[in-house]
Design an enzyme around this catalytic site. Structure first.
Site, short mmCIF file in Angstrom:
data_model
loop_
_atom_site.label_atom_id
_atom_site.label_comp_id
_atom_site.label_asym_id
_atom_site.label_seq_id
_atom_site.Cartn_x
_atom_site.Cartn_y
_atom_site.Cartn_z
N VAL A 271 0.83 -1.21 0.00
CA VAL A 271 0.00 0.00 0.00
C VAL A 271 0.87 1.26 0.00
CG1 VAL A 271 -1.79 1.29 1.22
CG2 VAL A 271 -1.89 -1.21 1.13
N ARG B 79 12.20 0.44 6.45
CA ARG B 79 13.42 -0.31 6.77
C ARG B 79 14.27 -0.57 5.54
NH1 ARG B 79 11.25 -4.99 10.99
NH2 ARG B 79 10.68 -3.57 12.71
N LYS C 251 -13.13 -3.97 10.81
CA LYS C 251 -13.75 -3.02 9.90
C LYS C 251 -15.19 -2.71 10.33
CE LYS C 251 -10.89 -5.01 6.26
NZ LYS C 251 -10.87 -5.91 5.08
#
EC number: 1.1.1.3
Length: 435
Positions: A14, A45, A203
């Site tokens: 994403v 990272r 959700k």
């Protein structure tokens, strides 16, 4: 207009999708925002070869991005709750707006996060946390603002929907389809969050908070997975004119709020019953508008990035407000919006039921089952009794009930299972008309 500087934390699927959409559609996005939007910092990272990071400050410590004085908006896309929560709280403390796609973070810690944001007069946006590219948060909070939301129901986990679709279309068993879903990358090596409904529940509690104005209450929601659904259940549901979907359901009642995730029989003629594969859909019913359906890709790099960038645009627009006290944070709930905010225990929920049981092919079995149901206040709406195959002494008995309180149905199930003519457990699935 002052440029809006973005710090993206997390450069995975994403994160890279968000970075690339912002770069590719920069002209259109900036025109809609009324600001020059620039990604100035990335916290990750490791680099992602899909992203051209020339001219961008890259930090290996994501907290350094939250402290950077020139960053206006932190986009949290690292996932999980531990580091992500620390990052978001640090960003808020440093007066930065936050955009996140992290449903677990919002569902579990949203109340605390929103309170901190309100105290600092910054906003937290989370459109991408629910149903990927479907703008369901904005639809409920803005498009349906005139309505008293009565109920909502959603297919909000693509993995579960893919499994149920394959079981229906090809008659496959759950374990077989799950293995394929893992091979295709739809399901994780440990698929618990998807197939047991935890992901969908995260959700659902966010949607319910927005729809009903209640605090986020993940710990009170009921969650049931799809691992016990058999091909026979899918076949019988079709015979009865239904399809099985793994739904998140929230409903406002006089007694409290229903908040539940579980397999559900829904009429095959409903649009949401025909949402297949990895796609998502949310059905929302308001008192003024009636039922409305929102459909689209529930995951993926660029569908989710679409929602992330939409939130960034909203933040950029809000920065034109001169008085910080006039800027309303994107709270998930607004205390006092509803009179009743208690979440009902599952045994107090009213719904209809599908029941499947294995019965001996002998006289009087059906009447005994019917009597037990009647004694519990459960009326039979439909029944299927199959003829036994040659040499087989047991048959499937399928029953659809009327709407009844769950506690009564479960009492009846326990009594039915004590009958000598019934072998094994009685399988029950809730039924919703969604009309």
């Amino acid at each position: 207009m002052k440029p809006v500087n973005i710090g993206i934390c997390g450069l995975g699927t994403v994160g890279s999708g968000t970075f690339n959409v912002l770069q590719r559609n920069c002209t259109e996005i900036c025109a809609r925002a009324g600001h020059d939007i620039r990604v100035t910092h990335v916290g990750a990272r490791r680099d992602n070869p899909a992203c051209d990071l020339n001219g961008v400050v890259v930090e290996r410590d994501v907290m350094a991005v939250a402290r950077a004085p020139e960053v206006d908006v932190i986009v949290e896309l690292i996932g999980g709750c531990d580091i992500a929560k620390d990052l978001v709280m640090l960003a808020i403390e440093n007066g930065k707006h936050v955009v996140t796609a992290n449903k677990a973070l919002i569902a579990l810690h949203g109340n605390e996060i929103f309170a901190a944001a309100q105290a600092k007069s910054v906003s937290v946006h989370f459109e991408a946390a629910v149903a990927g590219g479907i703008p369901i948060i904005k639809a409920i909070r803005e498009g349906l603002a005139a309505n008293k939301i009565e109920w909502l129901a959603g297919i909000i986990n693509g993995t579960g929907n893919f499994i149920m679709t394959e079981m229906r279309d090809k008659g496959r068993a759950f374990d077989d389809v799950l293995k394929e879903a893992q091979e295709l990358g739809y399901a994780e090596a440990d698929p618990t969050f998807d197939v047991e409904g935890i992901d969908a529940c995260h959700k659902l509690v966010i949607l319910a908070s927005l729809a009903f104005g209640i605090p986020l209450q993940f710990e009170k929601a009921y969650t049931e997975g799809i691992s016990d659904i058999a091909p026979a259940d899918v076949k019988y549901a079709e015979e009865l004119g239904y399809r099985i979907k793994h739904l998140g359901i929230a409903r406002r009642t006089d007694a409290g709020i229903e908040l539940r995730v579980h397999p559900t029989l829904i009429p095959a003629k409903r649009l949401i019953a025909n949402v297949d594969g990895v796609m998502n859909a949310v059905l929302v019913s308001g008192d003024a508008v009636g039922p409305t359906l929102y459909y689209g890709a529930g995951a993926g790099a660029e569908p989710t990035a679409s929602s992330v960038v939409a939130d960034i645009v909203d933040v950029a627009r809000s920065m034109d407000v001169v008085n910080d006290e006039q800027r309303v944070p994107a709270l998930a709930f607004h205390p006092g919006q509803v009179d009743v905010d208690d979440v009902l225990p599952i045994d107090q929920v009213h719904t209809a039921y599908y029941m499947r049981m294995s019965a001996m092919d002998e006289p009087g079995v059906v009447s005994k089952v019917a009597q037990i149901l009647s004694d519990a206040g459960v009326n039979i709406e439909a029944m299927i009794q199959k003829e036994p195959a040659e040499g087989v002494k047991q048959v499937d008995l399928i029953i659809l009930t009327n709407v009844v309180v769950e506690s009564a149905l479960q009492t009846a199930v326990k009594s039915i299972e004590t009958l000598s003519a019934i072998t094994g457990t009685v399988h029950s699935i809730r039924v919703e008309s969604l009309g």
